[in-house]
Structures are given as C-alpha cells and as structure tokens.
Design a protein around this motif. Structure first.
Motif, PDB file in Angstrom:
ATOM      1  N   GLU B 203      -2.631   5.633   9.683  1.00  0.00           N
ATOM      2  CA  GLU B 203      -1.511   4.685   9.624  1.00  0.00           C
ATOM      3  C   GLU B 203      -1.372   4.067   8.243  1.00  0.00           C
ATOM      4  OE1 GLU B 203      -2.343   1.729  12.545  1.00  0.00           O
ATOM      5  OE2 GLU B 203      -1.862   3.061  14.210  1.00  0.00           O
ATOM      6  N   ILE B 204      -2.520   3.761   7.668  1.00  0.00           N
ATOM      7  CA  ILE B 204      -2.514   3.135   6.351  1.00  0.00           C
ATOM      8  C   ILE B 204      -1.754   4.034   5.369  1.00  0.00           C
ATOM      9  CG2 ILE B 204      -3.986   2.325   4.454  1.00  0.00           C
ATOM     10  CD1 ILE B 204      -4.542   0.619   6.803  1.00  0.00           C
ATOM     11  N   PHE B 205      -2.059   5.336   5.457  1.00  0.00           N
ATOM     12  CA  PHE B 205      -1.390   6.259   4.542  1.00  0.00           C
ATOM     13  C   PHE B 205       0.064   6.473   4.919  1.00  0.00           C
ATOM     14  CE2 PHE B 205      -5.779   7.204   3.593  1.00  0.00           C
ATOM     15  CZ  PHE B 205      -5.726   7.224   2.203  1.00  0.00           C
ATOM     16  N   GLN B 206       0.335   6.348   6.176  1.00  0.00           N
ATOM     17  CA  GLN B 206       1.690   6.605   6.652  1.00  0.00           C
ATOM     18  C   GLN B 206       2.673   5.529   6.218  1.00  0.00           C
ATOM     19  OE1 GLN B 206       1.570   7.314  10.850  1.00  0.00           O
ATOM     20  NE2 GLN B 206       3.794   7.519  10.988  1.00  0.00           N
ATOM     21  N   ILE B 207       2.261   4.255   6.263  1.00  0.00           N
ATOM     22  CA  ILE B 207       3.285   3.242   5.981  1.00  0.00           C
ATOM     23  C   ILE B 207       3.021   2.271   4.831  1.00  0.00           C
ATOM     24  CG2 ILE B 207       4.245   3.213   8.327  1.00  0.00           C
ATOM     25  CD1 ILE B 207       2.823   0.518   8.686  1.00  0.00           C
ATOM     26  N   THR B 208       1.792   2.175   4.326  1.00  0.00           N
ATOM     27  CA  THR B 208       1.594   1.107   3.343  1.00  0.00           C
ATOM     28  C   THR B 208       1.826   1.583   1.910  1.00  0.00           C
ATOM     29  OG1 THR B 208      -0.763   1.478   2.990  1.00  0.00           O
ATOM     30  CG2 THR B 208      -0.139   0.120   4.884  1.00  0.00           C
ATOM     31  N   ASP B 209       2.047   0.604   1.013  1.00  0.00           N
ATOM     32  CA  ASP B 209       2.273   0.919  -0.391  1.00  0.00           C
ATOM     33  C   ASP B 209       1.048   0.606  -1.227  1.00  0.00           C
ATOM     34  OD1 ASP B 209       5.164   1.476  -0.091  1.00  0.00           O
ATOM     35  OD2 ASP B 209       5.199  -0.621   0.529  1.00  0.00           O
ATOM     36  N   LYS B 210       0.281  -0.360  -0.733  1.00  0.00           N
ATOM     37  CA  LYS B 210      -0.809  -0.875  -1.544  1.00  0.00           C
ATOM     38  C   LYS B 210      -1.941  -1.256  -0.597  1.00  0.00           C
ATOM     39  CE  LYS B 210      -1.397  -5.057  -4.306  1.00  0.00           C
ATOM     40  NZ  LYS B 210      -0.658  -6.170  -4.874  1.00  0.00           N
ATOM     41  N   ILE B 211      -3.175  -1.096  -1.032  1.00  0.00           N
ATOM     42  CA  ILE B 211      -4.310  -1.343  -0.126  1.00  0.00           C
ATOM     43  C   ILE B 211      -5.318  -2.290  -0.781  1.00  0.00           C
ATOM     44  CG2 ILE B 211      -6.203  -0.277   1.159  1.00  0.00           C
ATOM     45  CD1 ILE B 211      -4.523   2.385   0.901  1.00  0.00           C
ATOM     46  N   ILE B 212      -5.658  -3.345  -0.073  1.00  0.00           N
ATOM     47  CA  ILE B 212      -6.687  -4.267  -0.540  1.00  0.00           C
ATOM     48  C   ILE B 212      -7.912  -4.041   0.351  1.00  0.00           C
ATOM     49  CG2 ILE B 212      -7.287  -6.707  -0.898  1.00  0.00           C
ATOM     50  CD1 ILE B 212      -4.792  -5.914  -2.419  1.00  0.00           C
ATOM     51  N   VAL B 213      -9.051  -3.807  -0.239  1.00  0.00           N
ATOM     52  CA  VAL B 213     -10.250  -3.573   0.573  1.00  0.00           C
ATOM     53  C   VAL B 213     -11.176  -4.787   0.507  1.00  0.00           C
ATOM     54  CG1 VAL B 213     -12.222  -2.071   1.001  1.00  0.00           C
ATOM     55  CG2 VAL B 213     -10.100  -1.116   0.065  1.00  0.00           C
ATOM     56  N   LEU B 214     -11.538  -5.298   1.677  1.00  0.00           N
ATOM     57  CA  LEU B 214     -12.477  -6.405   1.768  1.00  0.00           C
ATOM     58  C   LEU B 214     -13.811  -5.891   2.286  1.00  0.00           C
ATOM     59  CD1 LEU B 214     -10.396  -9.222   3.559  1.00  0.00           C
ATOM     60  CD2 LEU B 214     -10.809  -8.982   1.116  1.00  0.00           C
ATOM     61  N   LYS B 215     -14.879  -6.433   1.747  1.00  0.00           N
ATOM     62  CA  LYS B 215     -16.191  -6.111   2.298  1.00  0.00           C
ATOM     63  C   LYS B 215     -17.035  -7.384   2.273  1.00  0.00           C
ATOM     64  CE  LYS B 215     -20.048  -2.916   1.849  1.00  0.00           C
ATOM     65  NZ  LYS B 215     -20.340  -2.985   3.292  1.00  0.00           N
ATOM     66  N   ASP B 216     -17.598  -7.733   3.418  1.00  0.00           N
ATOM     67  CA  ASP B 216     -18.392  -8.958   3.544  1.00  0.00           C
ATOM     68  C   ASP B 216     -17.700 -10.167   2.927  1.00  0.00           C
ATOM     69  OD1 ASP B 216     -20.378  -7.500   4.801  1.00  0.00           O
ATOM     70  OD2 ASP B 216     -21.303  -6.955   2.883  1.00  0.00           O
ATOM     71  N   GLY B 217     -16.419 -10.264   3.138  1.00  0.00           N
ATOM     72  CA  GLY B 217     -15.693 -11.442   2.673  1.00  0.00           C
ATOM     73  C   GLY B 217     -15.252 -11.401   1.219  1.00  0.00           C
ATOM     74  N   LYS B 218     -15.608 -10.323   0.520  1.00  0.00           N
ATOM     75  CA  LYS B 218     -15.167 -10.238  -0.883  1.00  0.00           C
ATOM     76  C   LYS B 218     -14.157  -9.114  -1.049  1.00  0.00           C
ATOM     77  CE  LYS B 218     -19.644 -11.602  -2.725  1.00  0.00           C
ATOM     78  NZ  LYS B 218     -20.450 -11.262  -1.520  1.00  0.00           N
ATOM     79  N   LYS B 219     -13.252  -9.293  -2.014  1.00  0.00           N
ATOM     80  CA  LYS B 219     -12.356  -8.192  -2.308  1.00  0.00           C
ATOM     81  C   LYS B 219     -13.117  -7.228  -3.185  1.00  0.00           C
ATOM     82  CE  LYS B 219      -9.001  -7.453  -5.364  1.00  0.00           C
ATOM     83  NZ  LYS B 219      -7.802  -7.683  -6.170  1.00  0.00           N
ATOM     84  N   VAL B 220     -13.276  -5.968  -2.726  1.00  0.00           N
ATOM     85  CA  VAL B 220     -14.077  -5.033  -3.507  1.00  0.00           C
ATOM     86  C   VAL B 220     -13.230  -3.990  -4.235  1.00  0.00           C
ATOM     87  CG1 VAL B 220     -16.227  -5.281  -2.237  1.00  0.00           C
ATOM     88  CG2 VAL B 220     -14.504  -3.675  -1.428  1.00  0.00           C
ATOM     89  N   ALA B 221     -11.991  -3.809  -3.811  1.00  0.00           N
ATOM     90  CA  ALA B 221     -11.172  -2.807  -4.490  1.00  0.00           C
ATOM     91  C   ALA B 221      -9.716  -2.996  -4.113  1.00  0.00           C
ATOM     92  CB  ALA B 221     -11.616  -1.403  -4.087  1.00  0.00           C
ATOM     93  N   ASP B 222      -8.807  -2.524  -4.980  1.00  0.00           N
ATOM     94  CA  ASP B 222      -7.437  -2.354  -4.522  1.00  0.00           C
ATOM     95  C   ASP B 222      -6.881  -1.043  -5.034  1.00  0.00           C
ATOM     96  OD1 ASP B 222      -6.786  -2.955  -7.155  1.00  0.00           O
ATOM     97  OD2 ASP B 222      -6.421  -5.064  -6.683  1.00  0.00           O
ATOM     98  N   PHE B 223      -5.986  -0.479  -4.266  1.00  0.00           N
ATOM     99  CA  PHE B 223      -5.450   0.841  -4.577  1.00  0.00           C
ATOM    100  C   PHE B 223      -3.946   0.862  -4.371  1.00  0.00           C
ATOM    101  CE2 PHE B 223      -9.678   1.470  -2.754  1.00  0.00           C
ATOM    102  CZ  PHE B 223     -10.291   2.272  -3.701  1.00  0.00           C
ATOM    103  N   GLN B 224      -3.267   1.758  -5.097  1.00  0.00           N
ATOM    104  CA  GLN B 224      -1.907   2.116  -4.713  1.00  0.00           C
ATOM    105  C   GLN B 224      -2.080   3.236  -3.696  1.00  0.00           C
ATOM    106  OE1 GLN B 224       0.870   0.570  -5.748  1.00  0.00           O
ATOM    107  NE2 GLN B 224      -0.475  -0.818  -6.896  1.00  0.00           N
ATOM    108  N   THR B 225      -1.394   3.131  -2.585  1.00  0.00           N
ATOM    109  CA  THR B 225      -1.651   4.092  -1.519  1.00  0.00           C
ATOM    110  C   THR B 225      -1.475   5.535  -1.974  1.00  0.00           C
ATOM    111  OG1 THR B 225      -0.857   2.450   0.005  1.00  0.00           O
ATOM    112  CG2 THR B 225      -1.122   4.661   0.885  1.00  0.00           C
ATOM    113  N   GLY B 226      -0.459   5.768  -2.791  1.00  0.00           N
ATOM    114  CA  GLY B 226      -0.174   7.132  -3.230  1.00  0.00           C
ATOM    115  C   GLY B 226      -1.243   7.705  -4.144  1.00  0.00           C
ATOM    116  N   GLU B 227      -2.072   6.833  -4.706  1.00  0.00           N
ATOM    117  CA  GLU B 227      -3.024   7.325  -5.707  1.00  0.00           C
ATOM    118  C   GLU B 227      -4.447   7.408  -5.193  1.00  0.00           C
ATOM    119  OE1 GLU B 227      -2.486   4.562  -8.877  1.00  0.00           O
ATOM    120  OE2 GLU B 227      -0.358   5.044  -9.060  1.00  0.00           O
ATOM    121  N   THR B 228      -4.611   7.345  -3.875  1.00  0.00           N
ATOM    122  CA  THR B 228      -5.981   7.397  -3.375  1.00  0.00           C
ATOM    123  C   THR B 228      -6.065   8.316  -2.169  1.00  0.00           C
ATOM    124  OG1 THR B 228      -7.835   6.047  -2.632  1.00  0.00           O
ATOM    125  CG2 THR B 228      -5.673   5.414  -1.838  1.00  0.00           C
ATOM    126  N   ASP B 229      -7.262   8.535  -1.678  1.00  0.00           N
ATOM    127  CA  ASP B 229      -7.406   9.351  -0.472  1.00  0.00           C
ATOM    128  C   ASP B 229      -8.414   8.713   0.475  1.00  0.00           C
ATOM    129  OD1 ASP B 229      -9.767   9.736  -1.717  1.00  0.00           O
ATOM    130  OD2 ASP B 229      -9.361  11.810  -2.309  1.00  0.00           O
TER     131      ASP B 229
END
Ligand code: ATP
Ligand code: MG
Lengths: 319, 498
Positions: B203-229
């Motif tokens: 779903e994430i790949f199907q509809i989102t434009d940008k992805i923020i990744v949280l781990k243990d309460g911290k932001k660990v990464a962000d991606f443009q959806t089209g540029e990641t897998d």
C-alpha cells in the motif's frame, strides 16, 4: 497507573485524617470520646456489608439499588419470626435467605430478561420496601431475643462492638476473594469487557448471579444487624443507609465503568463516610443540612470518579 | 487551504518508555506522506499529538509556519485537522448517519435535528464510498470493515485541510481498499495534506509520495517513495533484513489424525459447512468480507448458536454451548476484534494472558502470581511484545502490541489446545513480527495442533495454509490445496455466490 491508583487512595486517606481532625476540633474532642467511637464502629458494620455487595457488583459493571429495600424486608422477616418464637439462628438464616432470593431475582431479571440492573433493582427496591410495610402495616416490630441483643449491642472488652468483628472479617474475606481467587478475577474481567471475558472462557452470567445473590444476602445481614442494634425492626432503619454502600464504594474508587477499584479503597471510603456522617451529628448540624451535605459528598465522589474514568478511557480507547 | 504541516522536535514520554524523541519532518499539501515503523515505534502517538488528544512534552506542530496550540481534539478539528484513529470511535447504538455527522447534525434554530437533510447528505456520502449501506442502520450491527468505513466517511466529510489515517486498511477487504485509495488520492489531488500509516508495504508503494520511518520513537530515515524499494524500507524500519517471509518458513510436513471434523454445520449466518482438519495441518479460510468466515469460527468455538450439524473433535461428537465448553474440549479462538471481543483494556497484560487458564494457575484456591507472571513473560518473549513490564495496562499498549497480547492469550502454554482458530492474527502487526508469527503458527502445527487461519490478506492465507476453503455467502464454494490455489482462482470462488 498503579502509582496513580495508589495516590488516589492516598488522597482519600489524607481526606479521612483531615475529616477526623476537623470534626474533633469542632466538637471539642467530642468525636474522639470512646462512646462516640463505638457509635462510629457500629455504623461502619452496616455500611461495610452494604458496600461489599454494592461495590463488587459495580466492579462487574452492574448496580444494585435494592439493597436498602432488601435490608428492610429481611429485618422484618427476622423480627416477625422471633416474635413467633422461632430460635434466633433460624430467624437469621431465614432473613439472609430471603435477601439471597431477592438477589437471585435481580440476577434473573438482568441475565435472562436483559433488563439493565439500574431498572431491575429499582423495581425490586420498591417491591421489597413496600412488602416490608405490608407485613407490618408500617409498624415497628420490637426484638427481645437475647442473642440478637448480644449480637447487636455487646461490647467486647468494654469498647469493641461485637458486630464490628463481623464487618472486619467480611472485609478481609472479600478483599482476598477479589484479589486472590479465580472468582474475584472474573469479577474484574467481566466488568472490564464482558464479551471478551465470555470468549475467554469465563461465564459472565454465573458471575453476576453470584454477585447479586451475595449482595442480597449481605444486605439482609446488614438490615438484621441494624435491627438487633436498635432492638426494633422498622422501615426507617436501613433505608437511610440505602445509598451509603454506593457512596462508600464510589468514594473508595470503585468506578461505575466497571473493571476497576477494590476493597482497599472501599475500606477508606467506608471510614470517610462514617466519620463524615457521625461528625455532622456531633457538631449539631441540623438533620436536613446533613442530608444536603451527604448529597454533596456523593456528588464530589462521582465527579472524582467521572474525571478519573474519562481520563483512563481516553488513554485506553485509542491505540 | 494550508500548504505545509510541520512537526518540529516532538518529544513525548510515558511512564517507563519514550514514545517519541525529537521527531521533526514536514508533510506538504497535495502529497501523501507515509509514517512507517514497527509496533510501538510511536506513529499513533504522533497522530494523537497532531489531533490535540495528548500533549507533547516538548516540540511543536506548525501549519504554514504557525505554531498550533491545540488543547482538545475539537480545537484541532476547527483548525482543519482530522485524524482517523487506529481503533474505532463510534457510538454503536446510533445510526450510521448520526455517527457520520456526530457533533455537526443539521438542525433548525430551535435545535431540532433535520433528519431528512441528515439522511440525504449521509446517503450521498455512502454512495460516494460505494457502500451497500442504509444511512439509518445502527452502527453496532455493521461488520468491523463497514464500521471502519463509517469512521472514514466521518472524517472525509469534514473536509479538513489535514487528514491523517492510522492503519485504515487493517480491517478492510480489497474492494473497500480500492475505493478508499481512490478517495485518498482524490483528497491529495484537491491539495490536502494527507498522512498515511500502514504496515502493508504494498500500500505504501501504491499510494504514498514520501515515507518517514520511525524506530523506537526516533525518525531514522525519510525517502521519496519513487526512489526506494521494499528491502531498503524494511531494513530502515526493523534494523535487519527479513527476506522472503513465506519461502523460508519451516512448515509442518507430517499429518496426524483428524482433530476436527465439522459436518453440515448450520447457524443463522453459515449454511451446511463441512470441513476436516488434521493434526499438523493449517487450513485457511478465504473469502470476501461478509462471507461468513468469522461466523464459522465463532460457531466452531461455541460462541454462536448451532442450529444443526455436528462438530467432532478427535473422533468424539461434542455439544458445547459456550466458549468455556469449547476451551474444555481443546478448541481455542483468537478473535478478530481485539478491542471489543479480545482484550480487557483496563487490566494488565498479565491478567489478559491468563484469562482462559485461571483454573490452572491456582495453588489451593488462590491464584499463583508467580506462575501468572512467568506465563506472561513467556508470551512477551515469544511474541516480542514491547512493554516496560507485564503489569502495564493493555489499553496503554500500541495497537500492534495489543494484537500480540491477544495472540498470547489464545495460545497460552497451559491451554492444551488441539484446534487453534486464528481470526486475522496479524492485524496491525509490523512486517518483522509478521514473519515471526507465521513461523510460530507453523510451529503450533508441528506441535500437533490443527490450525485454522482467517485473513483478509489473500497472500497470507495462500502462503501459510496447506488447504484453503473458500467461502461466499455463508457457504463453502471450494477447497484447494496450496499448490492449486492462485489469487485468481480463489477470487473466482469467493465471488461464486454473487
Ligand atoms: N496512554 C499511554 N500510556 C502509556 N504508554 C503509552 C500510551 N500510549 C502509548 N504508549 C506507549 O508509547 C509507545 C508508542 O505507541 P504508539 O501507539 O504510538 O505505537 P505505534 O507506532 O502506533 O505502534 P502500532 O504499529 O503497534 O500501532 C508504545 O510503547 C506504547 O506502549
Ligand atoms: Mg498505532
């Protein structure tokens, strides 16, 4: 959460101490005189029995408004049987059995016919109170049986009312029952989420039957004890404690939402209520104003319950 | 119309746990921003801060550079922010239309509600969402999926500038998801700021434009959806690679005797169901929402009344009338709806884990606390439940961790289960834990249980089950082995009754 609950009990305890100090000061030490402490202890007995019944039902998410009515009716049963010459023990057992039976009816109305307990017990409350009047044509029935007199009035070591022992034992037994047994745990689980409790293999109906019957029996015991203290069964006696059990339970942190609270808080609630009522009499607050003040105390307790429950729900509901 | 939502250094701690620590990122108008992270990473907490439901310890939420100071959720609503929570928030006794318009019912100057208008507007919305509902139906009688859609309609109608979805698809079926996605994309096209939380990577790949990744309460990464897998995302999220979940499953290959035989079972909701389950076998129930899978599970578990037919367990015909009887016969159920049917939220993890085995953790007549604690420690360990202690109230856990508790309860060591029924076992569970749970399910089969799995995620049923029963309209329309079953084939059978 645990620390929070503890602190809620701590607030209550603090309030209790403040009450005792204030009333002692206002009454010039009158509330602390032995004769008055005996009075307080005796009223604690009655309230405790009602609180255990009402409180355990509230933990399971139900309410019982018929406890005053059951108490009245049962005390008449006991008094009338004694008048017929029935031995004291049989009279007591009969009274408690009547209470248990009304509890069974409450349970049936709620479990099988699906009535809300508020409505079902409101109905049985007026039926039992009315029945009490009818039995006796509204007249008081005196009690002369020596054992009843003993149970209601005997002071052990000159200070400790015999009846308060009954209350203390009951409080300890029910505290253990709630905290340490499967039945007690079921009461909390059924109160917290009835559907989940059933799907988890518990039997909510069985638990509710048990609690309604138990509350009825305890209310009957309370009514009979009060009559044996006053040496007369009348319609005024326990009806004035009608809501005392509920108030003490709520004061003690047993919430209407079900699933939370316990005997520890309830015991403090009972003492707060008893000291409050007694203190008001001792400082000569006119009876009508006492009624108003009791209402205010109940309101305060419910507000506290509401504020803390909605806070709790808020954190629960969303994940 | 607002252009930019910004979280700036948001920190929030709960007793014993830091849920969010210095989280900063932006979400722009016209874009769909995904929030991704393991169970308990802090996603829902962040959305609750956005909606004014809870207060951050420090940090700010800014709209177009302006710091917002929401004290209660209604402030946020007025400020143009709608959040659809992970758990449903509806009044079950009211109608669909009253729930959709809650708080903003159309009324005249005397406060009398204009039901005609209400019904018309609600029905228009329902039609837009292509749902087979009448605006006057009582919400409590709808399926979980339909209730979720009502919740979404309520937020959609408010037409807020910011709209956040917390795992909206966890209880939806494919058809509803398709409609939902069309509408979410439409919202973005209108220039709204959309935030989307989900554990379903596709779903994430199907509809989102940008992805923020949280781990243990911290932001660990962000991606443009089209540029990641997917592997990159999973690595950022879980901290390790998980590879192909299904291929590396160690399955149970041995089949024992038949543990469960259902013969011509009929209830109010299912008709003439026959099914066999052998020891060591995993049977999957597939079908569209409303096909009767949950109802079949409930009937086998004694939760619903059986009208005719027979349930045979280990060769013996049984006649239990309630879940307690089913448990005694070795049938266990992990129910679909954790909040309503599974958990007692106001009690601790410990007390939830042991609900079904209270009689077995007694010493004399008293419950043995040490034993209870040990049992729950085992469950916490096995399902990797994230919590500072087993004394924590279940209601204070994150959604996915609550789901793990209900799994822990239903698969408690002391239960002597022969037939284990799992209804949507991985609902709300993150990708890493999902892989582990699939293996745990296979291990149950290896230990000799017969397992029935219901899931609305088709790949899940197709890959973990040995045999697949497809249902439609309360009937079984086909039985396939894993080798035979393909998505098309199953869907065809699932539509059979229509
Ligand atoms: N009211 C609360 N009291 C105590 N702790 C809480 C409370 N709400 C959340 N937490 C804790 O904060 C952490 C983050 O929870 P949150 O619900 O934000 O996770 P999440 O990312 O949404 O997880 P999931 O994917 O499982 O839904 C968890 O460890 C949770 O136990
Ligand atoms: Mg969440």
């Amino acid at each position: 959460m645990m620390t929070f609950l503890k602190s809620k009990n701590a607030i209550l305890l603090f309030f209790l101490i403040a009450l005792i100090v204030i009333f002692a000061a206002l009454s010039g030490g009158g509330t602390l005189r032995p004769s008055n402490i005996i009075n307080i202890l005796q009223s604690i007995t009655i309230v405790s029995l009602l609180t255990i019944g009402a409180g355990t039902l509230m933990i399971a998410g139900e309410i019982d408004l018929s406890l005053g009515g059951i108490g009245t009716m049962s005390s008449f049963v006991a008094a009338l049987l004694l008048k017929q010459g029935v031995p004291w023990f049989a009279a007591l057992v009969a009274a408690v059995a009547v209470g248990a039976f009304i509890g069974l009816i409450n349970g049936f109305l709620v479990n099988e016919l699906g009535f809300q307990s508020f409505i079902a017990t409101l109905a049985t409350a007026s039926i039992t109170t009315g029945a009490g009047y009818i039995f006796t044509s509204g007249l008081a029935v005196t009690i002369e049986d020596p054992t009843f007199r003993f149970i209601g009035n005997k002071l052990l070591f000159g200070y400790i009312p015999f009846s308060v022992l009954i209350a203390i034992i009951a409080l300890i037994v029910y505290a253990m029952l709630l905290n340490k047994t499967k039945f007690g745990r079921s009461v909390y689980l059924v109160g917290g989420n009835r559907v989940a409790a059933r799907l988890g293999g518990l039997k909510p109906k069985k638990v509710l039957y048990g609690l309604f019957i138990n509350a009825g029996a305890l209310a009957a015991l309370a009514g009979t004890l009060l009559a044996s203290k006053l040496l007369v069964a009348n319609t005024v006696g326990i009806t004035s404690s009608q809501f005392a059990g509920l108030t003490a339970a709520i004061l003690g942190g047993i919430s209407f939402g079900g699933g939370t609270g316990g005997m520890g808080g309830a015991i403090i609630g009972i003492m707060v209520l008893s000291c409050f009522n007694n203190g008001m009499t001792m400082v000569n607050i006119p009876p009508y104003w006492q009624t108003v003040a009791s209402g205010a105390l109940l309101l305060a307790a419910i507000t506290l319950d509401f504020v803390t429950t909605s806070r709790r729900n808020k954190s629960e509901v969303k994940a | 119309m607002k252009n930019r939502l910004e979280f700036s250094n948001i920190t929030k701690a709960f007793p014993g746990i830091v849920a969010l620590s210095e989280v900063s990122f932006c979400a722009d108008s016209g874009h769909i921003t995904a929030l991704l992270g393991e169970n308990g990473a802090g996603k829902s907490t962040l959305l609750k801060i956005l909606s004014g439901d809870i207060k951050a310890d420090s940090g700010e939420v800014l709209l177009d550079g302006e710091a917002q100071n929401f004290k209660v959720p209604s402030d946020a609503l007025r400020g143009g922010i709608s959040v659809i929570y992970q758990e449903r928030q509806m009044v079950a006794s009211l109608s669909v239309m009253e729930n959709i318009f809650a708080g903003e019912l159309p009324h005249n100057k005397f406060g009398v509600i204009n039901y005609k208008k209400l019904r018309k507007e609600a029905q228009e919305l329902i039609d837009l969402f292509e749902l087979p509902l009448d605006a006057r139906m009582t919400v409590g009688r709808l399926s979980v999926a339909q209730q979720q859609m009502v919740e979404i309609m309520r937020a959609y109608r408010r037409n807020s500038d910011v709209i956040a979805f917390d795992e909206p698809t966890a209880s939806l079926a494919d058809t509803e998801i398709t409609i939902l996605f069309r509408l979410i994309k439409e919202l973005a096209r209108q220039g709204k700021i959309v935030i989307y939380v989900s554990h379903r990577m596709a779903e994430i790949f199907q509809i989102t434009d940008k992805i923020i990744v949280l781990k243990d309460g911290k932001k660990v990464a962000d991606f443009q959806t089209g540029e990641t897998d997917e592997p990159t995302l999973v690595k950022a999220m879980v901290g390790r690679e998980i590879g192909d979940t299904f291929n590396k499953l160690s399955r149970c290959t041995e089949r024992g005797d038949t543990v469960l035989e259902v013969k011509n079972l009929t209830t109010k909701k299912v008709t003439d169901i026959s099914l066999t389950l052998r020891s060591g076998e995993i049977v999957g129930l597939a079908g569209l929402v409303g096909a009767g899978r949950t109802e079949l599970a409930r009937a086998i578990f004694g939760a619903d009344k059986v009208e005719s037919g027979e349930i045979v367990i280990e060769g013996r015909s049984t006649r239990y009338k309630n879940p307690s009887g089913a448990l005694a016969c070795g049938v266990a159920l992990c129910p679909e709806d954790r909040k309503e049917e599974g958990l007692v939220l106001s009690r601790s993890i410990r007390q939830n884990i042991t609900v079904s085995v209270l009689s077995r953790i007694r010493k004399f007549i008293f419950l043995d606390n040490a034993k209870e604690k040990k049992l729950s420690d085992i469950a916490v360990e096995k399902y990797d439940i994230k919590t500072p202690s087993t004394g924590k109230l279940v209601g204070e856990l994150s959604g996915g961790n609550q789901q793990k508790v209900i799994l822990g309860r239903a698969t408690n060591e002391l239960m002597a289960t022969k037939v284990l029924i799992l209804d949507e076992p991985t609902k709300g569970i993150d990708v890493g834990s999902k892989a582990e749970i699939y293996q745990i399910i296979c291990d149950f089969a290896k230990s000799g249980m017969g397992v029935i799995v219901i899931s609305s995620e088709l790949p899940e049923v197709l890959n973990i089950s040995d045999t697949i029963y497809v249902m439609a309209n309360g009937k079984i329309t086909g039985v396939l082995s894993r080798e035979e079953a393909s998505e098309e084939h199953v869907l065809e059978l699932a539509m059979a009754g229509q």
